[in-house]
Design a protein around this motif. Structure first.
Motif, PDB file in Angstrom:
ATOM      1  N   SER A  70      23.031  39.772 -57.577  1.00 25.97           N
ATOM      2  CA  SER A  70      23.607  39.101 -58.744  1.00 25.97           C
ATOM      3  C   SER A  70      23.807  40.054 -59.914  1.00 25.97           C
ATOM      4  CB  SER A  70      22.695  37.960 -59.197  1.00 25.97           C
ATOM      5  OG  SER A  70      22.576  37.011 -58.182  1.00 25.97           O
ATOM      6  N   LEU A 111      23.058  23.721 -59.478  1.00 32.34           N
ATOM      7  CA  LEU A 111      23.883  24.684 -58.734  1.00 32.34           C
ATOM      8  C   LEU A 111      24.885  23.963 -57.838  1.00 32.34           C
ATOM      9  CD1 LEU A 111      21.323  27.485 -57.830  1.00 32.34           C
ATOM     10  CD2 LEU A 111      23.208  27.597 -59.449  1.00 32.34           C
ATOM     11  N   VAL A 112      24.441  22.869 -57.208  1.00 33.42           N
ATOM     12  CA  VAL A 112      25.343  22.088 -56.373  1.00 33.42           C
ATOM     13  C   VAL A 112      26.484  21.546 -57.243  1.00 33.42           C
ATOM     14  CG1 VAL A 112      25.560  19.967 -55.013  1.00 33.42           C
ATOM     15  CG2 VAL A 112      23.643  21.507 -54.628  1.00 33.42           C
ATOM     16  N   ASN A 113      26.131  21.010 -58.411  1.00 35.09           N
ATOM     17  CA  ASN A 113      27.154  20.499 -59.328  1.00 35.09           C
ATOM     18  C   ASN A 113      28.127  21.600 -59.725  1.00 35.09           C
ATOM     19  OD1 ASN A 113      26.098  17.988 -59.270  1.00 35.09           O
ATOM     20  ND2 ASN A 113      24.931  18.182 -61.168  1.00 35.09           N
ATOM     21  N   LEU A 114      27.572  22.783 -59.959  1.00 34.84           N
ATOM     22  CA  LEU A 114      28.390  23.915 -60.387  1.00 34.84           C
ATOM     23  C   LEU A 114      29.410  24.284 -59.313  1.00 34.84           C
ATOM     24  CD1 LEU A 114      28.227  25.453 -63.038  1.00 34.84           C
ATOM     25  CD2 LEU A 114      26.858  27.184 -61.899  1.00 34.84           C
ATOM     26  N   GLN A 115      28.967  24.195 -58.029  1.00 40.01           N
ATOM     27  CA  GLN A 115      29.861  24.546 -56.914  1.00 40.01           C
ATOM     28  C   GLN A 115      30.893  23.462 -56.652  1.00 40.01           C
ATOM     29  OE1 GLN A 115      26.924  25.227 -53.946  1.00 40.01           O
ATOM     30  NE2 GLN A 115      26.760  27.415 -54.371  1.00 40.01           N
ATOM     31  N   GLU A 116      30.451  22.190 -56.820  1.00 43.03           N
ATOM     32  CA  GLU A 116      31.320  21.098 -56.366  1.00 43.03           C
ATOM     33  C   GLU A 116      32.157  20.467 -57.474  1.00 43.03           C
ATOM     34  OE1 GLU A 116      28.739  18.452 -54.289  1.00 43.03           O
ATOM     35  OE2 GLU A 116      28.388  19.873 -52.653  1.00 43.03           O
ATOM     36  N   ARG A 124      31.197  21.217 -65.182  1.00 39.86           N
ATOM     37  CA  ARG A 124      30.673  22.543 -64.822  1.00 39.86           C
ATOM     38  C   ARG A 124      29.854  23.118 -65.979  1.00 39.86           C
ATOM     39  NH1 ARG A 124      32.986  25.192 -60.557  1.00 39.86           N
ATOM     40  NH2 ARG A 124      32.703  27.202 -61.563  1.00 39.86           N
ATOM     41  N   GLN A 129      34.720  19.707 -60.357  1.00 39.41           N
ATOM     42  CA  GLN A 129      36.052  20.244 -60.643  1.00 39.41           C
ATOM     43  C   GLN A 129      36.301  20.357 -62.142  1.00 39.41           C
ATOM     44  OE1 GLN A 129      38.016  21.254 -58.153  1.00 39.41           O
ATOM     45  NE2 GLN A 129      36.554  20.550 -56.594  1.00 39.41           N
ATOM     46  N   ARG A 145      18.432  23.405 -58.406  1.00 36.94           N
ATOM     47  CA  ARG A 145      19.238  23.265 -57.190  1.00 36.94           C
ATOM     48  C   ARG A 145      20.343  22.238 -57.397  1.00 36.94           C
ATOM     49  NH1 ARG A 145      15.217  23.481 -52.043  1.00 36.94           N
ATOM     50  NH2 ARG A 145      17.152  23.174 -50.914  1.00 36.94           N
TER      51      ARG A 145
END
Lengths: 239, 324
Positions: free
Chosen positions: A20, B124-129, B136, B131, B121
């Protein structure tokens, strides 16, 4: 010297950190070489002549301290930042003997690392030993003997608590650099807390009294409003 | 021809006490392993000899003496055995206590790490998914908060470890000045803006005595107490910081009129990572009071608490430190 595309050698065995940090530093405009142990770090440092080295302390094959000691032994004075694992005082005191230019406690904010990298690069004079490695620091009539843990002003020893002396030492090894209270806490105390910044101010007042330094018209330590402090006298290192 | 055996018999009679003493020394040695053997032999022999000379009937005296001494030895042995078993029980209790504390600590640590890690965690999932940019951004903020919590926990753990490893400074400390610094620092924190924090320091008949210690650590301790008082009470509850002295020690008290601490929690709040029943929802590392207590002990003092959940409600923490 342009800071852009300076090469940085990053040695950390933990992929979650290296993977990172490397792209972060690349985005900041550096060219980053990543290695995961001390032996490879030593080889790469000799082969690629990076402008700066970031060494983790705990690494397989050879730890960061040993790698740095060997680099200095073969007269490689590349500026180095040590990443320490714990905030132990002994570890910070050791950083000097190993010849680190700065050290940062994990966990740190990557922006803080970037700020330190820029400051160290700005201070660095290629091929020369930095102030961090000098045992005797002189600024005008102020002399700091780091080995004996003693400071004197115009030949007279000044009475300082160990903390105030460490603050003076940190300021004198980072002259002409704006140093925030948080950074001083992290470097000298090893930890920070909300009321900690006031703790720094108390020690600074003690230091100024001992140095007979007027905050309104300082010879040594200047206050930078809402930022921190700066050691303004020019510092000369020996030994 | 007859003279020689008689003379030998007399020598034998005279040395009998020593022989008996020697015989007695053997069980004494077995029963009391810490007494030096020669000393026991000579001692018992001399006693027997002196008594024998006085009463003449040496053998009987030696026998009686041996009988009494054996009795005494057996008594001492029984007493000693009881003492040893008491000490063993105490030690076993101590070891069990330490192990239990360690188990508690690990379970609490697990809990303290689990929560922010779960939050991280999810963020991070929210950040990836996610839109939408604002979603974000929110996910980033949440991740930052979780990291902050973990960092605070780690910092406090490090402080605790540091306290055991680093020597503390011992310089003169001006208590009123220190308390003013702490109160000012607490007032300057935005979350506590407008809170009533008063500082009471006696000035008559003489200025408050100086104490010896590590100023930075003492600031940390008092600040933790003041911050706790502000954190665990509502915005209109006043907080009072006061210094007292009784000739031998100084006492720094931090008092509030908050909800108070449940009596079953009182004995445990100084334990590392312990959270009282009304402290679970409030942010903190759970190490603050453990730090305060450790700092007080390092200064040769201690920290105590008294609290009431019925009117007049409130809590007083008292930091007791020896005078200079």
């Amino acid at each position: 010297m342009s800071l852009d595309r300076s090469t940085i050698l990053l040695a950390d065995d933990d992929p979650t950190i290296a993977d990172s940090l490397a792209p972060f530093l690349e985005r900041a405009g550096f060219h980053v070489l990543v290695v995961s142990d001390g032996v490879t770090a030593l080889e790469k440092a000799q082969a690629h002549h990076p402008e700066l080295i970031i060494l983790d302390v705990l690494m397989p094959r050879m730890d960061g301290r040993e790698a740095l000691r060997r680099l200095r032994k073969i007269n490689i004075w590349t500026p180095t930042i040590l990443l320490t694992q714990v905030g132990e005082a002994s570890e910070r005191a050791l950083a000097l003997e190993e010849g680190a230019d700065d050290y940062l406690n994990k966990p740190f904010d990557p922006h803080e690392l970037l700020a330190r990298i820029r400051a160290v690069l700005r201070r660095a004079r290629p091929g020369e030993r930095s102030l961090s490695m000098a045992w005797l620091l002189t600024a005008g009539d102020l002399v700091l003997d780091r080995r004996a843990r003693r400071a004197s002003l115009a030949g007279e020893t000044i009475e300082l608590t160990p903390k105030a002396l460490s603050v003076l030492e940190y300021l004198m090894t980072h002259p002409d650099e704006a140093i925030s209270r948080e950074r001083l806490l992290d470097a000298v105390w090893g930890w920070e807390y909300p009321a900690g910044t006031r703790t720094v101010d108390t020690r600074m007042a003690e230091l100024r009294r001992a140095l007979d330094d007027n905050p309104a018209d300082p010879r040594f330590i200047e206050t930078i409003p809402s930022e921190g402090y700066r050691f303004i006298a020019s510092v000369h290192g020996e030994g | 021809m007859n003279r020689l055996p008689r003379r030998w018999f007399r020598y034998f009679k005279l040395s009998l006490p020593f022989l008996v003493g020697l015989l007695l020394a053997v069980p004494a040695q077995l029963l009391l392993p810490f007494a030096p053997p020669t000393l026991t032999t000579i001692d018992l022999g001399i006693i027997g000899f002196v008594l024998g000379l006085t009463i003449r009937n040496t053998a009987v005296v030696a026998f009686l003496l041996g009988f009494i001494i054996t009795g005494v030895v057996l008594l001492i042995l029984t007493w000693d055995k009881r003492r040893v078993s008491q000490a063993q029980t105490l030690y076993a209790d101590y070891v069990e206590d330490v192990q239990q504390k360690r188990r508690h600590f690990l379970r609490r640590l697990d809990h303290e790490i689990k929560n922010p890690l779960t939050g991280l965690r999810a963020a991070l999932v929210n950040l990836q998914e996610a839109q939408a940019a604002d979603e974000r951004w929110q996910a980033g903020q949440n991740a930052g908060k979780a990291v902050e919590r973990l960092t605070r926990l780690l910092t406090d753990l490090r402080k605790l470890a540091d306290l055991d490893e680093r020597p503390i400074e011992r310089y003169a400390v001006n208590v009123p000045e220190l308390l003013e610094d702490v109160v000012d620092a607490a007032r300057s924190i935005p979350a506590y803006e407008g809170r009533s924090i008063s500082l009471l320091i006696p000035k008559i008949p003489s200025p408050f005595p100086m104490i010896t210690g590590d100023r930075d650590l003492l600031v940390l301790a008092v600040y933790n107490l003041v911050e706790n008082a502000l954190k665990f009470t509502s915005a209109h509850d006043p907080v009072e910081v006061r210094a007292l002295e009784d000739g031998r020690a100084i006492v720094i008290e931090v008092a509030d009129s908050g909800a108070g601490i449940a009596s079953e929690d009182l004995s445990k709040i100084f334990e590392e990572l312990y959270r009282g029943s009304n402290a679970r929802t409030t942010e903190g590392s759970g190490l603050g009071l453990a730090l305060v207590n450790r700092i007080a002990i390092l200064h040769g003092g201690g920290c105590g608490v008294r609290s009431s959940q019925t009117e007049p409600r409130g809590t007083v923490f008292a930091l007791r430190l020896p005078r200079r």
